[in-house]
Design a protein around this motif. Sequence first.
Motif, PDB file in Angstrom:
ATOM      1  N   ASP A  49       0.836  -1.209   0.000  1.00 27.69           N
ATOM      2  CA  ASP A  49       0.000   0.000   0.000  1.00 27.69           C
ATOM      3  C   ASP A  49       0.871   1.259   0.000  1.00 27.69           C
ATOM      4  N   ARG A  50       1.951   1.205   0.772  1.00 29.05           N
ATOM      5  CA  ARG A  50       2.783   2.399   0.959  1.00 29.05           C
ATOM      6  C   ARG A  50       3.545   2.797  -0.309  1.00 29.05           C
ATOM      7  N   LYS A  51       3.664   1.862  -1.266  1.00 24.46           N
ATOM      8  CA  LYS A  51       4.291   2.196  -2.545  1.00 24.46           C
ATOM      9  C   LYS A  51       3.476   3.246  -3.299  1.00 24.46           C
ATOM     10  N   TYR A  52       2.161   3.296  -3.012  1.00 29.82           N
ATOM     11  CA  TYR A  52       1.260   4.143  -3.790  1.00 29.82           C
ATOM     12  C   TYR A  52       0.703   5.324  -2.996  1.00 29.82           C
ATOM     13  N   THR A  53       1.116   5.464  -1.743  1.00 30.93           N
ATOM     14  CA  THR A  53       0.553   6.520  -0.894  1.00 30.93           C
ATOM     15  C   THR A  53       0.756   7.902  -1.499  1.00 30.93           C
ATOM     16  N   ALA A  54       1.973   8.209  -1.926  1.00 32.16           N
ATOM     17  CA  ALA A  54       2.269   9.560  -2.417  1.00 32.16           C
ATOM     18  C   ALA A  54       1.478   9.890  -3.677  1.00 32.16           C
ATOM     19  N   ILE A  55       1.393   8.948  -4.612  1.00 32.79           N
ATOM     20  CA  ILE A  55       0.685   9.259  -5.856  1.00 32.79           C
ATOM     21  C   ILE A  55      -0.827   9.304  -5.629  1.00 32.79           C
ATOM     22  N   ALA A  56      -1.327   8.503  -4.681  1.00 29.41           N
ATOM     23  CA  ALA A  56      -2.760   8.556  -4.353  1.00 29.41           C
ATOM     24  C   ALA A  56      -3.096   9.880  -3.673  1.00 29.41           C
ATOM     25  N   ASP A  57      -2.250  10.304  -2.738  1.00 31.44           N
ATOM     26  CA  ASP A  57      -2.466  11.590  -2.066  1.00 31.44           C
ATOM     27  C   ASP A  57      -2.412  12.741  -3.069  1.00 31.44           C
ATOM     28  N   ALA A  58      -1.474  12.671  -4.018  1.00 32.77           N
ATOM     29  CA  ALA A  58      -1.351  13.732  -5.032  1.00 32.77           C
ATOM     30  C   ALA A  58      -2.610  13.819  -5.876  1.00 32.77           C
ATOM     31  N   GLU A  59      -3.123  12.654  -6.279  1.00 34.04           N
ATOM     32  CA  GLU A  59      -4.340  12.630  -7.093  1.00 34.04           C
ATOM     33  C   GLU A  59      -5.513  13.228  -6.325  1.00 34.04           C
ATOM     34  N   PHE A  60      -5.622  12.892  -5.046  1.00 35.98           N
ATOM     35  CA  PHE A  60      -6.729  13.414  -4.243  1.00 35.98           C
ATOM     36  C   PHE A  60      -6.559  14.910  -3.981  1.00 35.98           C
ATOM     37  N   VAL A  62      -5.417  17.120  -5.887  1.00 36.47           N
ATOM     38  CA  VAL A  62      -5.824  17.863  -7.083  1.00 36.47           C
ATOM     39  C   VAL A  62      -7.294  17.654  -7.428  1.00 36.47           C
ATOM     40  N   ASN A  63      -7.778  16.417  -7.345  1.00 38.38           N
ATOM     41  CA  ASN A  63      -9.128  16.093  -7.828  1.00 38.38           C
ATOM     42  C   ASN A  63     -10.184  15.959  -6.746  1.00 38.38           C
ATOM     43  N   GLY A  64      -9.788  15.744  -5.487  1.00 34.84           N
ATOM     44  CA  GLY A  64     -10.774  15.423  -4.462  1.00 34.84           C
ATOM     45  C   GLY A  64     -11.378  14.045  -4.717  1.00 34.84           C
ATOM     46  N   PHE A  65     -12.552  13.802  -4.151  1.00 31.58           N
ATOM     47  CA  PHE A  65     -13.218  12.512  -4.369  1.00 31.58           C
ATOM     48  C   PHE A  65     -13.730  12.435  -5.808  1.00 31.58           C
ATOM     49  N   THR A  66     -13.385  11.354  -6.486  1.00 28.64           N
ATOM     50  CA  THR A  66     -13.905  11.099  -7.826  1.00 28.64           C
ATOM     51  C   THR A  66     -14.442   9.669  -7.872  1.00 28.64           C
ATOM     52  N   ALA A  67     -15.276   9.385  -8.877  1.00 24.69           N
ATOM     53  CA  ALA A  67     -15.944   8.075  -8.945  1.00 24.69           C
ATOM     54  C   ALA A  67     -14.940   6.940  -9.128  1.00 24.69           C
ATOM     55  N   ASN A  68     -13.952   7.145  -9.983  1.00 25.63           N
ATOM     56  CA  ASN A  68     -13.000   6.076 -10.282  1.00 25.63           C
ATOM     57  C   ASN A  68     -11.562   6.603 -10.271  1.00 25.63           C
ATOM     58  N   PRO A  69     -11.001   6.863  -9.089  1.00 27.89           N
ATOM     59  CA  PRO A  69      -9.623   7.347  -9.056  1.00 27.89           C
ATOM     60  C   PRO A  69      -8.656   6.288  -9.586  1.00 27.89           C
ATOM     61  N   TYR A  71      -5.615   5.958  -8.605  1.00 31.52           N
ATOM     62  CA  TYR A  71      -4.942   5.462  -7.394  1.00 31.52           C
ATOM     63  C   TYR A  71      -5.773   5.883  -6.182  1.00 31.52           C
ATOM     64  N   PRO A  72      -6.650   5.010  -5.672  1.00 29.45           N
ATOM     65  CA  PRO A  72      -7.458   5.360  -4.495  1.00 29.45           C
ATOM     66  C   PRO A  72      -6.567   5.569  -3.276  1.00 29.45           C
ATOM     67  N   LEU A  73      -7.050   6.378  -2.338  1.00 26.44           N
ATOM     68  CA  LEU A  73      -6.305   6.570  -1.090  1.00 26.44           C
ATOM     69  C   LEU A  73      -6.097   5.213  -0.420  1.00 26.44           C
ATOM     70  N   PRO A  74      -4.882   4.926   0.035  1.00 25.85           N
ATOM     71  CA  PRO A  74      -4.611   3.590   0.602  1.00 25.85           C
ATOM     72  C   PRO A  74      -5.312   3.391   1.936  1.00 25.85           C
ATOM     73  N   PRO A  75      -5.687   2.133   2.234  1.00 30.35           N
ATOM     74  CA  PRO A  75      -6.288   1.867   3.541  1.00 30.35           C
ATOM     75  C   PRO A  75      -5.265   2.080   4.658  1.00 30.35           C
ATOM     76  N   LEU A  76      -5.740   2.637   5.772  1.00 26.51           N
ATOM     77  CA  LEU A  76      -4.897   2.851   6.945  1.00 26.51           C
ATOM     78  C   LEU A  76      -5.392   1.962   8.077  1.00 26.51           C
ATOM     79  N   GLN A 106       6.536   5.427  -9.860  1.00 29.14           N
ATOM     80  CA  GLN A 106       5.724   5.619 -11.056  1.00 29.14           C
ATOM     81  C   GLN A 106       5.135   7.028 -11.001  1.00 29.14           C
ATOM     82  N   PRO A 107       4.864   7.643 -12.163  1.00 34.29           N
ATOM     83  CA  PRO A 107       4.367   9.023 -12.151  1.00 34.29           C
ATOM     84  C   PRO A 107       2.949   9.094 -11.612  1.00 34.29           C
ATOM     85  N   PRO A 108       2.563  10.237 -11.033  1.00 29.88           N
ATOM     86  CA  PRO A 108       1.188  10.388 -10.565  1.00 29.88           C
ATOM     87  C   PRO A 108       0.207  10.458 -11.730  1.00 29.88           C
ATOM     88  N   ALA A 109      -1.076  10.276 -11.404  1.00 32.01           N
ATOM     89  CA  ALA A 109      -2.122  10.289 -12.429  1.00 32.01           C
ATOM     90  C   ALA A 109      -2.602  11.705 -12.735  1.00 32.01           C
TER      91      ALA A 109
END
Length: 399
Positions: A49-60, A62-69, A71-76, A106-109
């Motif tokens: 999960d932690r491999k994707y935390t930064a790119i998921a946070d970046a996506e959120f 910029v975009n906030g909640f979206t229907a199909n992110p 990279y969804p925010l990782p479970p904590l 990997q680059p953010p979305a």
Amino acid sequence: MIRIYTQFIQGNQWLQQYRGQPPLLACILGFTATGLIPGISAAGATPEDRKYTAIADAEFLVNGFTANPQYPLPPLDAGASPVLISRAVVEACHLPVYLFNAGLPQPPAVPAIDLGGLPANCLTTGIALPINTVKQLFEQGLIWGQKLATLTPSGYVMIAECVVGGTTTALSVLTGLGIAAMGKVNSSHPHCNHRQKAEIVRIGLQQADWEEKLAEFIDPFELVAAVGDPMQITAAGMVIGASQSVGVLLAGGTQMLAVYALARALALLQEARGAGGARGAGGAGGAGEAGEAKIRAYRRSLDSLPWQPKQVVVGTTRWVADDPTGDTVGLARAIGGVPLLATDLSFAQSSYPQLRAYEQGYVKEGVGAGGCAIASHLYQGWNTSQLLQAIEALLVQHH
């Protein structure tokens, strides 16, 4: 709404100067394999999960909640990502956001400025990053700090980060700079894992033969290359570049205190080299009594260095500043000269259990949450209940 913990006069002057002025948010994304060590961080329930935390946070962010992110925010294990706080402020206050990829797997979305960095190896290797990459990221940070300053000429630049495992690389850099940071840093865990962090840092510095180097001089570039992460050196360049003309709010806790200490050491090093003096910055001169005298002189002339420390504050959350399992205030004092500010935002009255978890010590800070909360008070005059309402209004969109 905003509490000043250290350097009260300087911190208060900064707040008065920038009250009502427009900020922009620069968020630097990076990765260190240190964040994959089991148990090192709670910013993602598993190492995968932690491999994707930064790119998921970046996506959120910029975009906030979206229907199909993508990279969804990782479970904590508990709580919710601090990017909820940052996004609520960015959205409601219409703050410009600039994302920087300093070194991700990997680059953010979402659009991000690629600085040509690399993800860092685990700091236990003693070879976290190539020295050329470190120097390139510093130069990019300097350039972008100056560019961002021109975009908010009467305001200030908030510099934020997202690096899982970053409080541990912060500890390694602080220790490598000769600052007594052991037992003082924070973590995303409710009880800071000081023993685990200390052992990891000890191994990394030993692998890098740092004790031997520390006795001669401190080269901050070599230190970051040995045991740092790509965000730190980028942010250090950015704060030096931006502070020459505008205010800077280093938005974070332990990690941004380390960036402040690193920026100061780099400024000393640049000044020393420019004057043809001692190689060192922050330690013994490495050039006998004359070298040590020069270093003392450089320390006395901090105001004349390329960066302007009086333009710089560190801003975090109350959960970091008052963390009973760390000593953030003591760390700021050990570094010296840095105003530490915090928002008094509380989630004790929140109707959302994932927010109330912050009051039990989970998560605490990240992605500029504390700095954005401070900006909401400073720029819009919000009180803490208005800020809580904005954060909960964002969560309502998801439920």
